[in-house]
Design a protein around this motif. Sequence first.
Motif, mmCIF file in Angstrom:
data_model
loop_
_atom_site.group_PDB
_atom_site.id
_atom_site.type_symbol
_atom_site.label_atom_id
_atom_site.label_comp_id
_atom_site.label_asym_id
_atom_site.label_seq_id
_atom_site.Cartn_x
_atom_site.Cartn_y
_atom_site.Cartn_z
ATOM 1 N N ALA A 158 9.570 2.460 1.044
ATOM 2 C CA ALA A 158 10.232 3.039 -0.132
ATOM 3 C C ALA A 158 10.594 4.506 0.085
ATOM 4 O O ALA A 158 11.556 4.999 -0.512
ATOM 5 C CB ALA A 158 9.349 2.895 -1.366
ATOM 6 N N ILE A 159 9.845 5.197 0.918
ATOM 7 C CA ILE A 159 10.134 6.618 1.154
ATOM 8 C C ILE A 159 11.547 6.776 1.727
ATOM 9 O O ILE A 159 12.318 7.602 1.289
ATOM 10 C CB ILE A 159 9.103 7.235 2.135
ATOM 11 C CG1 ILE A 159 7.701 7.239 1.503
ATOM 12 C CG2 ILE A 159 9.536 8.633 2.593
ATOM 13 C CD1 ILE A 159 7.430 8.343 0.513
ATOM 14 N N ASN A 160 11.860 5.946 2.707
ATOM 15 C CA ASN A 160 13.177 6.022 3.345
ATOM 16 C C ASN A 160 14.159 4.968 2.823
ATOM 17 O O ASN A 160 15.265 4.846 3.336
ATOM 18 C CB ASN A 160 13.030 5.889 4.860
ATOM 19 C CG ASN A 160 12.223 7.034 5.442
ATOM 20 O OD1 ASN A 160 12.561 8.194 5.240
ATOM 21 N ND2 ASN A 160 11.120 6.723 6.117
ATOM 22 N N ILE B 297 0.848 -1.187 0.000
ATOM 23 C CA ILE B 297 0.000 0.000 0.000
ATOM 24 C C ILE B 297 0.886 1.241 0.000
ATOM 25 O O ILE B 297 1.966 1.233 0.609
ATOM 26 C CB ILE B 297 -0.962 -0.025 1.227
ATOM 27 C CG1 ILE B 297 -2.074 1.000 1.073
ATOM 28 C CG2 ILE B 297 -0.206 0.188 2.526
ATOM 29 C CD1 ILE B 297 -3.253 0.776 2.027
ATOM 30 N N ARG B 298 0.463 2.262 -0.728
ATOM 31 C CA ARG B 298 1.214 3.523 -0.826
ATOM 32 C C ARG B 298 2.694 3.241 -1.141
ATOM 33 O O ARG B 298 3.002 2.661 -2.160
ATOM 34 C CB ARG B 298 1.060 4.323 0.469
ATOM 35 C CG ARG B 298 -0.416 4.683 0.733
ATOM 36 C CD ARG B 298 -0.567 5.701 1.864
ATOM 37 N NE ARG B 298 -1.972 5.984 2.117
ATOM 38 C CZ ARG B 298 -2.637 5.658 3.221
ATOM 39 N NH1 ARG B 298 -2.040 5.038 4.210
ATOM 40 N NH2 ARG B 298 -3.910 5.952 3.330
ATOM 41 N N THR C 206 -8.069 0.288 1.173
ATOM 42 C CA THR C 206 -7.570 -0.595 0.121
ATOM 43 C C THR C 206 -6.646 0.220 -0.755
ATOM 44 O O THR C 206 -6.577 1.435 -0.662
ATOM 45 C CB THR C 206 -8.728 -1.107 -0.758
ATOM 46 O OG1 THR C 206 -9.270 0.006 -1.465
ATOM 47 C CG2 THR C 206 -9.803 -1.756 0.073
ATOM 48 N N CYS C 207 -5.894 -0.476 -1.629
ATOM 49 C CA CYS C 207 -4.950 0.295 -2.439
ATOM 50 C C CYS C 207 -5.670 1.083 -3.519
ATOM 51 O O CYS C 207 -5.123 2.033 -4.072
ATOM 52 C CB CYS C 207 -3.786 -0.543 -2.941
ATOM 53 S SG CYS C 207 -4.019 -1.509 -4.361
ATOM 54 N N LYS C 208 -6.947 0.725 -3.759
ATOM 55 C CA LYS C 208 -7.764 1.527 -4.665
ATOM 56 C C LYS C 208 -7.960 2.930 -4.072
ATOM 57 O O LYS C 208 -7.839 3.944 -4.746
ATOM 58 C CB LYS C 208 -9.129 0.840 -4.830
ATOM 59 C CG LYS C 208 -9.797 1.096 -6.167
ATOM 60 C CD LYS C 208 -11.167 0.422 -6.228
ATOM 61 C CE LYS C 208 -11.074 -1.060 -6.501
ATOM 62 N NZ LYS C 208 -12.409 -1.698 -6.536
ATOM 63 N N GLN C 209 -8.219 2.965 -2.773
ATOM 64 C CA GLN C 209 -8.441 4.250 -2.098
ATOM 65 C C GLN C 209 -7.138 4.969 -1.811
ATOM 66 O O GLN C 209 -7.048 6.184 -1.904
ATOM 67 C CB GLN C 209 -9.124 4.025 -0.736
ATOM 68 C CG GLN C 209 -10.501 3.429 -0.793
ATOM 69 C CD GLN C 209 -10.880 2.902 0.589
ATOM 70 O OE1 GLN C 209 -10.226 2.009 1.115
ATOM 71 N NE2 GLN C 209 -11.911 3.470 1.180
ATOM 72 N N ALA C 210 -6.132 4.191 -1.390
ATOM 73 C CA ALA C 210 -4.922 4.796 -0.840
ATOM 74 C C ALA C 210 -3.851 5.051 -1.883
ATOM 75 O O ALA C 210 -2.992 5.884 -1.685
ATOM 76 C CB ALA C 210 -4.362 3.890 0.255
ATOM 77 N N GLY C 211 -3.904 4.294 -2.975
ATOM 78 C CA GLY C 211 -2.857 4.381 -3.975
ATOM 79 C C GLY C 211 -1.674 3.488 -3.631
ATOM 80 O O GLY C 211 -1.522 3.053 -2.476
ATOM 81 N N VAL C 212 -0.889 3.177 -4.630
ATOM 82 C CA VAL C 212 0.321 2.375 -4.403
ATOM 83 C C VAL C 212 1.302 2.718 -5.509
ATOM 84 O O VAL C 212 0.921 2.912 -6.665
ATOM 85 C CB VAL C 212 -0.003 0.860 -4.363
ATOM 86 C CG1 VAL C 212 -0.548 0.361 -5.709
ATOM 87 C CG2 VAL C 212 1.225 0.041 -3.963
ATOM 88 N N ILE C 213 2.576 2.826 -5.127
ATOM 89 C CA ILE C 213 3.598 3.123 -6.117
ATOM 90 C C ILE C 213 3.832 1.836 -6.931
ATOM 91 O O ILE C 213 3.971 0.757 -6.361
ATOM 92 C CB ILE C 213 4.880 3.664 -5.431
ATOM 93 C CG1 ILE C 213 5.789 4.356 -6.434
ATOM 94 C CG2 ILE C 213 5.634 2.614 -4.666
ATOM 95 C CD1 ILE C 213 5.378 5.775 -6.740
#
Lengths: 83, 268
Positions: B228-230, B154-155, B186-193
């Motif tokens: 992934a951010i860090n 997720i995200r 869900t990743c539909k709502q939250a987005g995912v890289i």
Amino acid sequence: MEIEGIKIDDTVDITDKVCPLTFVKAKVAIDELDDGEVIAIRMNDGEPVQNVPRSIKEEGHQILKLVNNEDGTYNLIVKKVEE
Amino acid sequence: MALTDEQIERYSRHIILKEVGAKGQRKLLNAKVLIVGAGGLGAPAAMYLAAAGVGTIGIVDADDVDLSNLQRQIIHQTADIGKAKVKSAKETINAMNPDVTVNTYREFLTSENIMDIIKDYDFIIDGTDNFPAKFLINDACVMAKKPFSHAGIIRFKGQLMTYVPGEGPCYRCVFKNPPPKDAVPTCKQAGVIGAMGGVIGSLQAMEAIKYITGVGKLLTGYLLTYDAINQEFHKIKLPSNTDGCAVCGSHPTITELIDYEQVECTDK
């Protein structure tokens, strides 16, 4: 069969391959052997003779002999050593 | 069966590896892996397993390819939009490697069909995007004594763990029950890289390959997380005592499979 008095259980010809498939084809043939069996690997002079014996040694197998066939090829006699 | 000359060349970079060799490659060719979900995780997992020469790959997915899938589900192409995901995935694998037999299941997994679908496979990859499916896969794999790889993304975050019967905690040991409605987007709502599916799905393929060939250590008893951010991985040791688990413990209270209600997205 025997080569220079050494009993040979299996043979493989890698003269039709180039690096790294020379070693891969030899390794596949060795993988099929039982522990202690002996294989004669026929290879071309030059790069294969330089590299294949070293790679096989690194896998832990025993090199018994390198026989010059006097036709531009060699037979490398290898005894399989299971870990 | 002996490897053909073509197989020796195709898999030469595997065979060269001391840990794999011809024997390991033959194990892969004889192996059967089931991938649940041909999505963000399942797409890269299926493609690496197909390229590796896993002889039988099963793919479960009831959905059709949607334009919004293509940002991460790399097994599907633009021309596949509207096609069943299992069909699109099968076509990609067939084009990649003729050594692989692909079985397709265009259906949702339920308590009714899951045992029958997983029974012929050596390893299962959970590439689903919802908690009811994740708990169903876990419970079924525990009951059928099948190893599987759990993962979620997720995200900018991902996680995975591996269950092998008798060798550590299951997913339910760690997460107990599905979260309440709307607690987790869900990743539909939250987005995912998109590349997150590639990272984590490829790690799942790696777990399957290592299980099949017997090489190295698996993520049994550990949760691997990726931020992934860090750009940070953490390998978290999980509690080893599974006695109290409702499904894999010594006195299980869950002895039948549960179809949890699929929580519908509510846009926030």
